[in-house]
Enzyme design. Structure first.
Site, PDB file in Angstrom:
ATOM      1  N   VAL A  29     -44.449 -27.917  -1.722  1.00  4.12           N
ATOM      2  CA  VAL A  29     -44.987 -28.348  -0.419  1.00  4.12           C
ATOM      3  C   VAL A  29     -45.611 -29.738  -0.548  1.00  4.12           C
ATOM      4  O   VAL A  29     -45.301 -30.654   0.222  1.00  4.12           O
ATOM      5  CB  VAL A  29     -46.024 -27.320   0.115  1.00  4.12           C
ATOM      6  CG1 VAL A  29     -46.763 -27.870   1.332  1.00  4.12           C
ATOM      7  CG2 VAL A  29     -45.331 -26.007   0.463  1.00  4.12           C
ATOM      8  N   ASP A 132     -39.168 -11.684 -17.293  1.00  2.00           N
ATOM      9  CA  ASP A 132     -38.207 -11.199 -18.292  1.00  2.00           C
ATOM     10  C   ASP A 132     -37.727 -12.303 -19.262  1.00  2.00           C
ATOM     11  O   ASP A 132     -37.234 -11.998 -20.346  1.00  2.00           O
ATOM     12  CB  ASP A 132     -36.975 -10.585 -17.605  1.00  2.00           C
ATOM     13  CG  ASP A 132     -37.339  -9.444 -16.670  1.00  2.00           C
ATOM     14  OD1 ASP A 132     -38.446  -8.897 -16.799  1.00  2.00           O
ATOM     15  OD2 ASP A 132     -36.510  -9.108 -15.805  1.00  2.00           O
ATOM     16  N   GLU A 227     -38.549  -1.812 -22.224  1.00  2.00           N
ATOM     17  CA  GLU A 227     -38.091  -0.740 -21.318  1.00  2.00           C
ATOM     18  C   GLU A 227     -36.580  -0.506 -21.389  1.00  2.00           C
ATOM     19  O   GLU A 227     -36.110   0.582 -21.072  1.00  2.00           O
ATOM     20  CB  GLU A 227     -38.519  -1.026 -19.872  1.00  2.00           C
ATOM     21  CG  GLU A 227     -37.884  -2.267 -19.271  1.00  2.00           C
ATOM     22  CD  GLU A 227     -38.306  -2.512 -17.822  1.00  2.00           C
ATOM     23  OE1 GLU A 227     -39.006  -1.684 -17.227  1.00  2.00           O
ATOM     24  OE2 GLU A 227     -37.919  -3.572 -17.295  1.00  2.00           O
ATOM     25  N   HIS A 256     -46.317  -2.495 -14.026  1.00  2.00           N
ATOM     26  CA  HIS A 256     -46.425  -3.692 -13.174  1.00  2.00           C
ATOM     27  C   HIS A 256     -47.673  -4.529 -13.400  1.00  2.00           C
ATOM     28  O   HIS A 256     -47.778  -5.623 -12.842  1.00  2.00           O
ATOM     29  CB  HIS A 256     -46.324  -3.279 -11.703  1.00  2.00           C
ATOM     30  CG  HIS A 256     -44.938  -2.851 -11.335  1.00  2.00           C
ATOM     31  ND1 HIS A 256     -44.452  -1.606 -11.623  1.00  2.00           N
ATOM     32  CD2 HIS A 256     -43.920  -3.534 -10.745  1.00  2.00           C
ATOM     33  CE1 HIS A 256     -43.195  -1.511 -11.217  1.00  2.00           C
ATOM     34  NE2 HIS A 256     -42.849  -2.665 -10.684  1.00  2.00           N
TER      35      HIS A 256
END
Ligand code: F6P
Length: 326
Positions: A29, A132, A227, A256
């Site tokens: 921005v 990730d 995971e 999370h």
């Protein structure tokens, strides 16, 4: 510039959120405005592009967000945008709003979406953001460093209680098909063994490592399980208990929590640099590219190249984690 009409840049965040996305929005921005462009924030990722969920952004709209996790623009994983009709609608909305170019901030799926738009004539620049760190062409994506620091803090705490009770802790990290966070956590937290999707291991191998730690007089064992690893964390804990490897086990799935929180200085700086360069690249007329950190420099890479090169595991780090565990 098109006569008197300012160049109009759209910006969206897409896919899983990553700490530092806000710092990137702020950079886009403010860089746009500093270069006399108009900036439109698109809410809810590609879903918002399809629905015309747009708002013009001024410098104050991005005040006080640099240090905040998440994304003020919100994010989604859009199924509709994967279809031609979703993309067609998005392009119609962009044209209606007079958007001349778009910055897409997100992971692998988001960059595929960016590439699809670019191939239909829209000017698009992608910014890699995903905890990730599975995107080819950038040493680090936005959010990775913060996630790793969150993991490190959690593992340090778990080690305290593991030591007090002589336990083996299995700690599951995120990363989908990538073992990056797990391997790096293994190194910075001194794990006994790390399980990653890229290197399948047997239960016996894990049991040997844990038993070996017990025999060498360690008061705990830290097992980091990505995971996406070939053995499921809770199954592994159950089997280790049945095998009697010296320690009793406990499982912590970090989940999370790894995606939230204040971005680290590294992530803020990376986000500022990538966001600024993505904006100037659009203003220069670049399209179908991603900005990436290569060495110390921010470079532009064709999205086609980025998306056709799967990022492979760094075996040097994996081996280092194993060696230092001894
Ligand atoms: O891609 C980021 C990521 O956090 C992965 O590590 C994880 O597998 C996935 O997103 C979780 O997705 P969701 O937020 O939809 O549960």
């Amino acid at each position: 510039m098109d006569g008197q009409k300012p160049f109009t840049i759209g910006i969206l965040t897409s896919g899983g959120d990553a700490p530092g996305m806000n710092a990137c929005i702020r950079a886009v921005v403010r860089t746009g405005l500093a270069n006399n462009a108009r900036v439109i924030g698109v809410a809810n990722g590609f879903e918002g592009l399809i629905n015309g969920d747009f708002r013009v952004m001024g410098p104050r709209d991005v005040g006080g967000i640099l240090q905040r996790g998440g994304t003020i623009l919100q994010t989604r994983r859009s199924m509709l945008f994967k279809e031609a009709r979703g993309q067609r609608e998005a392009i119609r909305r962009m044209n209606e709003a007079g958007m001349d170019g778009l910055v897409v901030v997100g992971g692998d799926g988001s960059l595929h979406g960016a590439h699809a738009l670019a191939q239909q004539g829209i000017k698009v620049v992608g910014v890699p953001a995903s905890i990730d760190n599975d995107i080819w062409g950038t040493n680090m994506a936005i959010g990775v460093d913060t996630a790793l620091n969150t993991i490190m803090e959690a593992v340090d705490k778990l080690r305290d209680t593991a030591s007090s009770h002589s336990r083996a802790f299995l700690i599951e990290t995120m990363g989908r098909g990538s073992g990056y966070l797990a391997v790096m956590a293994g190194i910075v937290c001194g794990a006994e063994i790390v399980l990653v999707p890229e290197v399948p291991v047997s239960v016996e191998e894990v049991a040997d490592a844990v038993e070996d730690a017990y025999r060498r007089g360690k008061t705990h064992a830290i097992i980091i399980v990505a995971e996406g690893a070939n053995i499921h964390t809770t199954d592994l804990a159950r089997i280790l208990d049945e095998m009697d490897v010296g320690f009793t086990t406990r499982v912590t799935i970090l989940g999370h929590i790894q995606r939230g929180g204040r971005p680290t200085a590294f992530d803020r700086l990376l986000a500022a640099r990538l966001g600024t360069r993505a904006t100037t690249a659009l203003l220069e007329g670049q399209t179908d590219v991603m900005v990436g950190l290569q060495g110390r420099e921010i470079e532009l890479l064709p999205l086609e190249t980025v998306l056709t090169h799967p990022r492979t595991a760094n075996m040097e780090y994996y081996d280092m984690a194993r060696m230092l565990a001894r």
